[in-house]
Scaffold this active site. Structure first.
Site, short mmCIF file in Angstrom:
data_model
loop_
_atom_site.label_atom_id
_atom_site.label_comp_id
_atom_site.label_asym_id
_atom_site.label_seq_id
_atom_site.Cartn_x
_atom_site.Cartn_y
_atom_site.Cartn_z
N LYS A 80 0.84 -1.19 0.00
CA LYS A 80 0.00 0.00 0.00
C LYS A 80 0.88 1.24 0.00
CE LYS A 80 -4.03 2.06 2.31
NZ LYS A 80 -5.04 1.92 3.38
N SER A 155 -9.70 3.16 2.10
CA SER A 155 -8.56 3.67 1.36
C SER A 155 -7.67 2.58 0.77
CB SER A 155 -7.71 4.55 2.29
OG SER A 155 -7.14 3.78 3.34
N SER A 179 -11.19 1.15 6.10
CA SER A 179 -10.34 1.16 4.91
C SER A 179 -9.86 -0.21 4.46
CB SER A 179 -9.13 2.07 5.14
OG SER A 179 -9.52 3.42 5.13
#
Length: 485
Positions: A80, A155, A179
């Site tokens: 990520k 996210s 997220s």
């Protein structure tokens, strides 16, 4: 399954162990797919082939020499873009860090690398992970592999979309307001929010924070358990670190769910998470494929909206979260607000209005909330609820502003189905449950008390055995041929 890149990580590891494929073969296939669908999905960014090829060659050399292998040895992945990863560009989705190259690994990245995985890029994220839709001014918008005109969530939307498209074998994510769970629901994959402290947050500005966590994402529950076995465990860099044996997660990864695994399970069915607006098409999937499956497997399902139990949950989450945003980003507002995402600006500005009395009240509310749910978990084994209150929304929108005719005040409002559970400090996950009539994925959220990850993973694995929704091929791959290996 003919598509090796969308098979389970454990299947890929078995093929590697038998010598039917090599780490370099898997990497080449992942890069080929990135070339074919990467632009449409926009999930993996900052690709570095040199770093990846060196890692793949090292994995093949270990296997050939009989050297000890890591739990993820030879599997292609991407980190990520909120995680520092030495040698890779790390932007945090911010134009201020467009050209930043990391010189160190976060602990999550270090553990995945030490387990032998082959990283070839980063997964897209909204700016500093702020938003329920993955888009930023550096890389643009990540799209849903099951419906490319729709959001992949956020996210960790880049990670979820990469998994769904078969671009990576497993992926790391992070979660404060959903997220991990929201994009997992949107992209038909598994996202696990662990108990705070189980996975190290290092390096972190506030290592004592208990609202944000990091955790595993995967196409299946077993693969998520495998990655959790790598990420979890004691850490001298995390003051909340939980010592103890985490090998149970690796055992769960390779277990076959018992036929009676759900028999007698006490499930509290919470379809609106305290009276929230939830799309009827989402509730329909959860009722038909979720609740009915649990009941047919012998679970004792009791429905309860938990309106009284969730009293104060919104302030218990929103107030300390906003304060944290103000402390981290408030000083940037005067000079850089125009270059920051509107979600980031709004969170920081509201946080600047928080007083010490507000913070204390939020902590008191959180304490009362925890006590009520501790009593609740004495009477049930697991709470089942929507992972997201809406199905994936059009990619040109920033967030869901209306649900069933009810206006949502901001992007956090519509995500409450996930984050109302965050202040409890327990474990939760999203597991694929099925599809709306339009073919949009819906995830079932399972919630337990602190340190209940093993229980939730076993429940999810038994559910997944009966509802293998993850096997559905995404739209972006239906016209394409399987990768050549």
């Amino acid at each position: 399954m003919d598509d090796i890149l969308r098979s389970t990580a454990r299947t890929q590891l078995a093929l590697l162990a038998r010598g039917e494929v090599s780490a370099r073969d898997l990497l080449a296939a992942a890069l080929e797919r990135q070339a074919s669908v990467g632009r449409e999905v926009n999930a993996v960014v900052s690709v570095d082939v040199d770093i990846a090829e060196a890692a793949a060659a090292a994995s093949d050399a270990r296997r050939a020499s009989g050297a000890p292998l890591g739990a993820l040895d030879g599997l292609p992945t991407a980190f990520k873009d909120l995680e520092e990863a030495a040698g890779f560009r790390t932007t945090w989705g911010s134009t201020r860090f467009r050209d930043h190259i990391s010189h160190r690994d976060s602990e999550v990245v270090g553990r995945i690398r030490a387990a032998g995985a082959v990283p070839y890029g980063k997964t897209n994220t909204p700016e500093f992970g702020t938003g329920s839709h993955t888009l930023n001014a550096v890389f643009g918008t990540t799209r849903n592999p099951y419906a490319p005109d729709r959001s992949a969530g956020g996210s960790s939307g880049g990670a979820a979309a990469a998994l769904a498209a078969g671009l990576v074998s497993v992926a790391d994510g992070s979660d404060m307001g959903g997220s991990l769970r929201n994009p997992a629901s949107f992209c038909n994959v598994v996202g696990v929010r662990p108990t705070p402290g189980l996975v190290s947050m290092a390096p972190a500005a506030d290592p004592w924070a208990t609202l944000p966590v990091k955790g595993p994402m995967a196409r299946t529950t077993g693969d998520a358990a495998l990655l959790l076995s790598v990420l979890a465990g004691a850490s001298g860099r995390s003051p909340l670190s939980q010592p103890g044996d985490v090998s149970e997660f690796a055992r769960i990864a390779y277990e076959t769910p018992r036929a009676d695994a759900l028999d007698g399970l006490r499930v509290l069915w919470c379809p609106t998470v305290g009276g929230l607006d939830v799309e009827q098409r989402v509730r329909g999937v959860l009722d038909e494929r979720g609740r009915r499956t649990l009941e047919a497997a012998g679970a004792v399902v009791v429905e309860d909206e938990l309106v009284a139990e969730f009293a104060g949950a919104d302030d218990a989450f929103r107030i300390p979260r906003a304060f944290a945003y103000a402390m981290q980003f408030g000083s940037l507002l005067d000079e850089h607000a125009d270059a920051m995402s509107p979600e980031l600006v709004a969170n920081a500005r509201w946080g600047l209005t928080i007083t010490p009395a507000d913070l204390w009240r939020a902590q008191e509310l959180r304490g009362a909330l925890f006590a009520r749910f501790a009593d609740l978990f004495d009477r049930c084994d697991v709470i089942a609820a929507p992972a997201a209150a809406a199905a994936p929304f059009p990619a040109e929108r920033r967030w869901v502003d209306e649900i069933e005719g009810s206006r949502q005040g901001d992007y956090l409002d519509w995500m409450r189905a996930a984050w109302r559970f965050t202040p409890l400090g327990g474990a939760s996950l999203s597991v694929p449950c099925g599809f709306t009539p339009e073919g949009l994925p819906v995830g079932l959220q399972l919630v337990g008390p602190p340190r209940s990850e093993a229980r939730l993973l076993r429940i999810a694995a038994a559910f997944e055995e009966r509802v293998p929704a993850w096997c559905e091929t995404p739209a972006v791959l239906r016209a394409g041929a399987p990768p050549r290996i």
